[in-house]
Write a protein that holds these residues in place. Structure first.
Motif, PDB file in Angstrom:
ATOM      1  N   CYS A 108      33.972  15.086  -8.970  1.00  0.00           N
ATOM      2  CA  CYS A 108      33.493  13.694  -9.009  1.00  0.00           C
ATOM      3  C   CYS A 108      34.565  12.697  -9.411  1.00  0.00           C
ATOM      4  N   GLN A 109      35.630  13.128 -10.086  1.00  0.00           N
ATOM      5  CA  GLN A 109      36.645  12.192 -10.544  1.00  0.00           C
ATOM      6  C   GLN A 109      37.581  11.754  -9.421  1.00  0.00           C
ATOM      7  N   GLU A 110      37.560  12.509  -8.304  1.00  0.00           N
ATOM      8  CA  GLU A 110      38.456  12.140  -7.213  1.00  0.00           C
ATOM      9  C   GLU A 110      37.981  10.853  -6.539  1.00  0.00           C
ATOM     10  N   ASN A 111      38.944  10.102  -5.999  1.00  0.00           N
ATOM     11  CA  ASN A 111      38.612   8.877  -5.284  1.00  0.00           C
ATOM     12  C   ASN A 111      37.983   9.215  -3.943  1.00  0.00           C
ATOM     13  N   PRO A 112      37.057   8.407  -3.494  1.00  0.00           N
ATOM     14  CA  PRO A 112      36.490   8.655  -2.167  1.00  0.00           C
ATOM     15  C   PRO A 112      37.547   8.475  -1.097  1.00  0.00           C
ATOM     16  N   GLU A 113      37.282   9.078   0.076  1.00  0.00           N
ATOM     17  CA  GLU A 113      38.258   9.025   1.161  1.00  0.00           C
ATOM     18  C   GLU A 113      38.462   7.581   1.637  1.00  0.00           C
ATOM     19  N   THR A 114      39.687   7.260   1.976  1.00  0.00           N
ATOM     20  CA  THR A 114      40.016   5.934   2.503  1.00  0.00           C
ATOM     21  C   THR A 114      40.872   6.106   3.749  1.00  0.00           C
ATOM     22  N   THR A 237      47.382  25.682   2.174  1.00  0.00           N
ATOM     23  CA  THR A 237      46.815  26.460   1.069  1.00  0.00           C
ATOM     24  C   THR A 237      45.967  25.577   0.164  1.00  0.00           C
ATOM     25  N   VAL A 238      44.815  26.094  -0.230  1.00  0.00           N
ATOM     26  CA  VAL A 238      43.940  25.425  -1.199  1.00  0.00           C
ATOM     27  C   VAL A 238      43.739  26.376  -2.368  1.00  0.00           C
ATOM     28  N   HIS A 239      43.712  25.814  -3.572  1.00  0.00           N
ATOM     29  CA  HIS A 239      43.623  26.641  -4.778  1.00  0.00           C
ATOM     30  C   HIS A 239      42.619  26.044  -5.744  1.00  0.00           C
ATOM     31  N   HIS A 240      41.683  26.874  -6.188  1.00  0.00           N
ATOM     32  CA  HIS A 240      40.699  26.441  -7.194  1.00  0.00           C
ATOM     33  C   HIS A 240      41.171  26.982  -8.540  1.00  0.00           C
ATOM     34  N   GLY A 241      41.725  26.074  -9.352  1.00  0.00           N
ATOM     35  CA  GLY A 241      42.283  26.505 -10.629  1.00  0.00           C
ATOM     36  C   GLY A 241      41.245  27.021 -11.600  1.00  0.00           C
ATOM     37  N   THR A 242      40.067  26.435 -11.644  1.00  0.00           N
ATOM     38  CA  THR A 242      39.033  26.850 -12.585  1.00  0.00           C
ATOM     39  C   THR A 242      38.461  28.213 -12.231  1.00  0.00           C
ATOM     40  N   LEU A 243      38.156  28.429 -10.960  1.00  0.00           N
ATOM     41  CA  LEU A 243      37.572  29.698 -10.518  1.00  0.00           C
ATOM     42  C   LEU A 243      38.634  30.723 -10.124  1.00  0.00           C
ATOM     43  N   ASN A 244      39.877  30.313 -10.075  1.00  0.00           N
ATOM     44  CA  ASN A 244      41.002  31.219  -9.879  1.00  0.00           C
ATOM     45  C   ASN A 244      40.921  31.996  -8.560  1.00  0.00           C
ATOM     46  N   GLY A 289      35.361  23.961  -1.276  1.00  0.00           N
ATOM     47  CA  GLY A 289      35.224  23.848  -2.729  1.00  0.00           C
ATOM     48  C   GLY A 289      36.560  23.900  -3.442  1.00  0.00           C
ATOM     49  N   ALA A 290      37.476  24.745  -2.936  1.00  0.00           N
ATOM     50  CA  ALA A 290      38.808  24.819  -3.537  1.00  0.00           C
ATOM     51  C   ALA A 290      39.592  23.536  -3.263  1.00  0.00           C
ATOM     52  N   LEU A 291      39.502  23.032  -2.035  1.00  0.00           N
ATOM     53  CA  LEU A 291      40.205  21.787  -1.696  1.00  0.00           C
ATOM     54  C   LEU A 291      39.714  20.632  -2.562  1.00  0.00           C
ATOM     55  N   ASN A 292      38.411  20.559  -2.772  1.00  0.00           N
ATOM     56  CA  ASN A 292      37.856  19.462  -3.572  1.00  0.00           C
ATOM     57  C   ASN A 292      38.318  19.499  -5.021  1.00  0.00           C
ATOM     58  N   ASN A 293      38.747  20.676  -5.477  1.00  0.00           N
ATOM     59  CA  ASN A 293      39.194  20.823  -6.859  1.00  0.00           C
ATOM     60  C   ASN A 293      40.705  21.076  -6.950  1.00  0.00           C
ATOM     61  N   ASP A 294      41.411  20.800  -5.877  1.00  0.00           N
ATOM     62  CA  ASP A 294      42.856  20.987  -5.837  1.00  0.00           C
ATOM     63  C   ASP A 294      43.524  19.613  -5.924  1.00  0.00           C
ATOM     64  N   SER A 295      44.400  19.458  -6.892  1.00  0.00           N
ATOM     65  CA  SER A 295      45.032  18.152  -7.120  1.00  0.00           C
ATOM     66  C   SER A 295      45.980  17.751  -6.004  1.00  0.00           C
ATOM     67  N   ASN A 296      46.331  18.677  -5.101  1.00  0.00           N
ATOM     68  CA  ASN A 296      47.206  18.338  -3.988  1.00  0.00           C
ATOM     69  C   ASN A 296      46.502  17.504  -2.924  1.00  0.00           C
ATOM     70  N   TYR A 297      45.184  17.458  -2.985  1.00  0.00           N
ATOM     71  CA  TYR A 297      44.414  16.718  -1.987  1.00  0.00           C
ATOM     72  C   TYR A 297      43.661  15.591  -2.688  1.00  0.00           C
ATOM     73  N   GLU A 302      32.881  17.260   2.344  1.00  0.00           N
ATOM     74  CA  GLU A 302      31.518  17.759   2.159  1.00  0.00           C
ATOM     75  C   GLU A 302      30.977  18.507   3.371  1.00  0.00           C
ATOM     76  N   ASN A 303      31.683  18.462   4.489  1.00  0.00           N
ATOM     77  CA  ASN A 303      31.200  19.069   5.731  1.00  0.00           C
ATOM     78  C   ASN A 303      32.137  20.170   6.202  1.00  0.00           C
ATOM     79  N   GLY A 304      31.584  21.053   7.003  1.00  0.00           N
ATOM     80  CA  GLY A 304      32.371  22.141   7.565  1.00  0.00           C
ATOM     81  C   GLY A 304      32.125  22.263   9.061  1.00  0.00           C
ATOM     82  N   LEU A 305      33.034  22.958   9.736  1.00  0.00           N
ATOM     83  CA  LEU A 305      32.907  23.174  11.174  1.00  0.00           C
ATOM     84  C   LEU A 305      33.512  24.528  11.524  1.00  0.00           C
ATOM     85  N   ILE A 306      32.731  25.343  12.230  1.00  0.00           N
ATOM     86  CA  ILE A 306      33.203  26.642  12.728  1.00  0.00           C
ATOM     87  C   ILE A 306      33.254  26.557  14.243  1.00  0.00           C
ATOM     88  N   VAL A 307      34.446  26.724  14.803  1.00  0.00           N
ATOM     89  CA  VAL A 307      34.640  26.651  16.250  1.00  0.00           C
ATOM     90  C   VAL A 307      34.922  28.054  16.768  1.00  0.00           C
TER      91      VAL A 307
END
Length: 356
Positions: A108-114, A237-244, A289-297, A302-307
Motif C-alpha cells: 500500500c505504501q507504493e505510489n500508484p502507476e503513472t 527478476t522479482v524478489h519478495h523480501g518478507t516471504l523470501n 505479489g513479489a513485484l508489488n513488494n520489490d523496491s526495484n519496481y 493487480e492483474n495477470g495474463l496467461i498466453v
C-alpha cells in the motif's frame, strides 16, 4: 391347433363331432422339402454357459476399476509410485486449506502507476544468486515440490508413457527440445516487444525472420501481441523480501489498457479454459505479489495474463486474471509456500537427528 367339425348320424339323430389336428401335420410337407437349419448354439454347453452368465450378471464390480488400471499400467510401464490418499471425514467433506498468515498482495505504501513510469526501456533485472540469495527458493521450485498427490500420479504416468513410446534417450531429447523451443520463443517475443512492432503493422521486408521451431508459435500469438502495449519489464527478476522467494517474470505490460504480469506458454494441445493451465495462475500471482513488494519496481500490478501459443500456428488463447481472481490465487500460493517451508524444516530436522 386347429379344430374340424364333422356330422354323423346315429339312429337317425345327427351328432356333430370335433377332431383336433396339430400344426405339425400341416408343415410336414415343408419339412420334407427344406433341410433343417443347424442352430449356432446347439453345440454350446448350456449348463456351463448358464452358470457363466449368472456369475457375470450377479457381480457388481466394474470391469474397469482403479485397481485394474493400476495393474495394467504396471504391466506396460512398470510399477508406479504409490501414495496413500488422505482420509477425509464423510461428515465434513474435503476442506480447502487457508494460509496461516494472510500476507498482503499489494504494497500500500507504493505510489500508484503513472504515465511517467512507462517512459524509457523496459526493466530487465538479471537473476543474481549472490548477495545472500543463494538459498532463496524460486517460484518454480516451490510449486514443483508442493504438487498434490493427483498431480504427481498423472505426471509420473505421463512420463512413463512417453518413455515407453520414445525410450529413455528419446524422452531426454524430447525434453531438451521443449526447453530449447521455449527459450527461442521467449527470445522472439522479447525482440518483438522491445522493437514495438508486430507482423500486422510491419511490411514484409521489415518482419523479422524467426527460427523455424517458433514460427508457428509466433503466428499463434500475433493477434494477442496487437493488444500488448507499454512494456515495463521483460525477463526480469522479482524478489519478495518478507516471504523470501524469487522468480523471473516473463513480461509486465498493458494488455488492452490493463497493466498485467504476463506469462507466455507453449502447448501442443488446445487450452481454451483457464483450468487447462494447471498451476500457471498460481505462478502469475506469485510473481505479481513479489513485484508489488520489490523496491526495484515503483508501481503495483493487480492483474495477470496467461498466453498459450500453439506450435501449429492456430490462434492462441489469452486468459486474463482480474484482481479478485488474483487475490484468490495469491492465497493458494501462500498455502503452497507454507507447505514448502514446512517440508524444508522437516528435512532439516531429520538431517540433524541423523548426525547425532
Amino acid at each position: 391347433m386347429f379344430v374340424f367339425k364333422r356330422v354323423v348320424s346315429v339312429r337317425g339323430i345327427i351328432v356333430p363331432q370335433c377332431t383336433s389336428l396339430s400344426v405339425r401335420m400341416f408343415s410336414a410337407c415343408h419339412c420334407l422339402t427344406s433341410p433343417k437349419r443347424q442352430s449356432p448354439y446347439s453345440s454350446v454347453d448350456s449348463e456351463r454357459y448358464s452358470s457363466l452368465v449368472k456369475s457375470v450378471m450377479s457381480s457388481r464390480v466394474s470391469s474397469q476399476t482403479p485397481e485394474s488400471l493400476q495393474a495394467e499400467d504396471e504391466h506396460v510401464f512398470g510399477p508406479v509410485v504409490k501414495a496413500q490418499t488422505p482420509s477425509l471425514s464423510s461428515s465434513s467433506g474435503p476442506k480447502m486449506r487457508v494460509p496461516k498468515t494472510l500476507h498482503p498482495f499489494l504494497h500500500c505504501q507504493e505510489n500508484p502507476e503513472t504515465d511517467d513510469l512507462e517512459q524509457g526501456p523496459p526493466a530487465r533485472i538479471a537473476l543474481n544468486r549472490g548477495q545472500g540469495r543463494s538459498s532463496v527458493p524460486s517460484v518454480t521450485r516451490i510449486l514443483q515440490q508442493t504438487l498434490s498427490l493427483d498431480q504427481i500420479f498423472y505426471l509420473e504416468r505421463w512420463r512413463r508413457k512417453m518413455i515407453a513410446e520414445l525410450g529413455e534417450e528419446g524422452f531426454k531429447e524430447y525434453s531438451q527440445n521443449l526447453f530449447r523451443q521455449g527459450k527461442l520463443f521467449h527470445s522472439a517475443l522479447e525482440d518483438t516487444l522491445v522493437s514495438g512492432g508486430t507482423q500486422q503493422n510491419q511490411s514484409p521486408s521489415e518482419r523479422p525472420e524467426y527460427p523455424t521451431e517458433v514460427q508457428g508459435c509466433m503466428q499463434s500469438v500475433s493477434h494477442i501481441l496487437e493488444d500488448v502495449r507499454a512494456v515495463r519489464a521483460i525477463e526480469s527478476t522479482v524478489h519478495h523480501g518478507t516471504l523470501n522467494y524469487l522468480g523471473i517474470a516473463d513480461c509486465v505490460a498493458r494488455y488492452r489498457g490493463v497493466l498485467c504480469v504476463i506469462d507466455w506458454k507453449t502447448s501442443e494441445k488446445p487450452k481454451p479454459f483457464l483450468s487447462n493451465t494447471y498451476d500457471n495462475p498460481i505462478q502469475v500471482a506469485a510473481y505479481a505479489g513479489a513485484l508489488n513488494n520489490d523496491s526495484n519496481y515503483k508501481y503495483q500490478v493487480e492483474n495477470g495474463l496467461i498466453v498459450v501459443a500453439y506450435k501449429d500456428g492456430s490462434p492462441g488463447h489469452a486468459h486474463q486474471l482480474k484482481p479478485e481472481l488474483m487475490q484468490e490465487y495469491w492465497k493458494t500460493w501462500l498455502v503452497r509456500l507454507e507447505e514448502f517451508t514446512e517440508q524444508r524444516s522437516s528435512h532439516v530436522s531429520s538431517a540433524a537427528l541423523e548426525k547425532r
